[in-house]
Design an enzyme around this catalytic site. Sequence first.
Site, PDB file in Angstrom:
ATOM      1  N   LYS A   1       0.731  -7.599  12.477  1.00 46.00           N
ATOM      2  CA  LYS A   1      -0.414  -6.806  12.019  1.00 46.00           C
ATOM      3  C   LYS A   1      -1.626  -7.275  12.804  1.00 46.00           C
ATOM      4  O   LYS A   1      -1.986  -8.451  12.765  1.00 46.00           O
ATOM      5  CB  LYS A   1      -0.626  -7.006  10.515  1.00 46.00           C
ATOM      6  CG  LYS A   1      -1.690  -6.101   9.938  1.00 46.00           C
ATOM      7  CD  LYS A   1      -1.755  -6.205   8.420  1.00 46.00           C
ATOM      8  CE  LYS A   1      -2.752  -5.207   7.854  1.00 46.00           C
ATOM      9  NZ  LYS A   1      -2.802  -5.252   6.378  1.00 46.00           N
TER      10      LYS A   1
ATOM     11  N   THR B   1       1.740  -4.583   4.083  1.00 48.68           N
ATOM     12  CA  THR B   1       1.652  -4.853   5.513  1.00 48.68           C
ATOM     13  C   THR B   1       1.150  -6.264   5.842  1.00 48.68           C
ATOM     14  O   THR B   1       1.328  -6.724   6.966  1.00 48.68           O
ATOM     15  CB  THR B   1       0.727  -3.823   6.197  1.00 48.68           C
ATOM     16  OG1 THR B   1      -0.520  -3.807   5.511  1.00 48.68           O
ATOM     17  CG2 THR B   1       1.357  -2.447   6.189  1.00 48.68           C
ATOM     18  N   ASP B   2       0.546  -6.943   4.855  1.00 43.18           N
ATOM     19  CA  ASP B   2      -0.088  -8.231   5.176  1.00 43.18           C
ATOM     20  C   ASP B   2       0.899  -9.275   5.689  1.00 43.18           C
ATOM     21  O   ASP B   2       0.577 -10.038   6.609  1.00 43.18           O
ATOM     22  CB  ASP B   2      -0.827  -8.784   3.951  1.00 43.18           C
ATOM     23  CG  ASP B   2      -2.069  -7.971   3.615  1.00 43.18           C
ATOM     24  OD1 ASP B   2      -2.380  -7.020   4.359  1.00 43.18           O
ATOM     25  OD2 ASP B   2      -2.731  -8.283   2.607  1.00 43.18           O
TER      26      ASP B   2
ATOM     27  N   TYR C   1      -8.252   0.474  -3.275  1.00 43.70           N
ATOM     28  CA  TYR C   1      -7.212   1.040  -4.143  1.00 43.70           C
ATOM     29  C   TYR C   1      -6.406  -0.135  -4.649  1.00 43.70           C
ATOM     30  O   TYR C   1      -6.640  -1.282  -4.268  1.00 43.70           O
ATOM     31  CB  TYR C   1      -6.307   1.993  -3.328  1.00 43.70           C
ATOM     32  CG  TYR C   1      -5.743   1.311  -2.102  1.00 43.70           C
ATOM     33  CD1 TYR C   1      -6.417   1.348  -0.879  1.00 43.70           C
ATOM     34  CD2 TYR C   1      -4.583   0.552  -2.182  1.00 43.70           C
ATOM     35  CE1 TYR C   1      -5.929   0.666   0.217  1.00 43.70           C
ATOM     36  CE2 TYR C   1      -4.098  -0.130  -1.086  1.00 43.70           C
ATOM     37  CZ  TYR C   1      -4.773  -0.071   0.115  1.00 43.70           C
ATOM     38  OH  TYR C   1      -4.302  -0.755   1.199  1.00 43.70           O
TER      39      TYR C   1
ATOM     40  N   SER D   1       2.050  -7.915  -0.575  1.00 45.50           N
ATOM     41  CA  SER D   1       2.923  -8.791   0.220  1.00 45.50           C
ATOM     42  C   SER D   1       2.319 -10.171   0.448  1.00 45.50           C
ATOM     43  O   SER D   1       3.028 -11.100   0.834  1.00 45.50           O
ATOM     44  CB  SER D   1       3.278  -8.131   1.550  1.00 45.50           C
ATOM     45  OG  SER D   1       2.156  -8.031   2.384  1.00 45.50           O
TER      46      SER D   1
ATOM     47  N   GLU E   1      -1.546 -28.715  28.139  1.00 45.54           N
ATOM     48  CA  GLU E   1      -2.588 -29.168  27.201  1.00 45.54           C
ATOM     49  C   GLU E   1      -2.255 -30.522  26.561  1.00 45.54           C
ATOM     50  O   GLU E   1      -3.110 -31.369  26.419  1.00 45.54           O
ATOM     51  CB  GLU E   1      -2.856 -28.162  26.073  1.00 45.54           C
ATOM     52  CG  GLU E   1      -3.559 -26.897  26.505  1.00 45.54           C
ATOM     53  CD  GLU E   1      -5.067 -27.045  26.595  1.00 45.54           C
ATOM     54  OE1 GLU E   1      -5.602 -28.086  26.175  1.00 45.54           O
ATOM     55  OE2 GLU E   1      -5.711 -26.108  27.087  1.00 45.54           O
TER      56      GLU E   1
ATOM     57  N   THR F   1       0.817  -1.214   0.000  1.00 46.97           N
ATOM     58  CA  THR F   1       0.000   0.000   0.000  1.00 46.97           C
ATOM     59  C   THR F   1       0.846   1.258   0.000  1.00 46.97           C
ATOM     60  O   THR F   1       0.453   2.288  -0.534  1.00 46.97           O
ATOM     61  CB  THR F   1      -0.935  -0.022   1.231  1.00 46.97           C
ATOM     62  OG1 THR F   1      -1.798  -1.138   1.096  1.00 46.97           O
ATOM     63  CG2 THR F   1      -1.755   1.246   1.356  1.00 46.97           C
TER      64      THR F   1
END
Length: 356
Positions: A192, A119-120, A53, A86, A313, A39
């Site tokens: 993110k 940013t992904d 965009y 990305s 767990e 972006t």
Amino acid sequence: MIPTLLRRGGRLSIAAALLTVSVLACAKGNIVILATGGTIAGSGASSANSASYQSAKVAVDQLIAAVPELQNVASVRGEQVFQIGSESFNNERLLQLGKRVSALLKQNDVDGVVITHGTDTLEETAYFLNLVIPSTKPVVVVGSMRPGTAMSADGKLNLYNAVSLAVSPDARGKGVLVSMNDEIHTARDVAKSVNIKTEAFRSPWGPLGLVVEGKNYWFRAPVKRHTTASEFNIDRIEKLASVEVVYGYGNMNEQAYRAYVGNGAAAIIHAGTGNGSVASQIVPVLQELRGKGVQIIRSSRVTGGGFVLRNAEQPDDKYDWIVAHDFNPQKARILAAVAMTRTSDSKELQRIFWEY
Ligand SMILES: NC(=O)CC[C@H](N)C(=O)O
């Protein structure tokens, strides 16, 4: 210095003093911006398009030209490495980018590198570089949440802050950094966490500091192994191990695990619910796959601070499974893919998950 030289008198001394002053004034560090898309290189149809965009449209030279203030803090030049969203990063691109960063940082005329990135998957690339780049010179990864064409676009300031951070002597030796929204994060911790706001990146254990008007304010430093203290080196890595992520949820079935292993996965990151828990019908499947040599790494799908401990767990010692500690599944994939270039021993892999 000037008064001393003047006292010694003579035209030569004055000329030398003036030359020294002008050299000092121009002695800005050299920063290379490696552009990969995202972006921060995006473009929208109108200034009202902050969220819809096209990413990866604007070339690196245009990005640099749009922020003339960069040249006040550093001598900046750009290289277009990729022009992609990305989400389309892959192992080959990680290696190509890492090798370019490493080569640049070996040059005496390069003081730091800034990587513009979507940013992904920014946190994955940044963490990968944090593991494999053997240099104390700053590497800063930066993106934006709004394209440059939008009102209140965040890319210009993010880029300015990233360059001023990368040229700062006090950013050296702190590992790969992510600078977004005035904050400085370690690549190890940051993720993110919001996909629409400019405050998109968060570290569960907090940012390292702030960068305001080109000045850094530090509050903490990374304690985990990185860059020059890492046992991994991009110059010795030609291929990453095949590691896949399977997402946990109610009503789990075994198909994804088996399909990945059938396709040659060397390790599976189990992005488990809560503490990295494993559904009862999946436990025997993972035991069987471990018996065939596949590494089983339990992580948590919890966002903002998953934390998986051994033998909580599930009996990891008994099953010879690994826990990803506080790494989110995508960062656990990066660490395993890098670590398994050196070892396929589960104890060694667990040590690595604690140390990095
Ligand atoms: N804010 C962004 O950079 C997202 C754009 C795009 N999906 C990318 O990751 O490159």
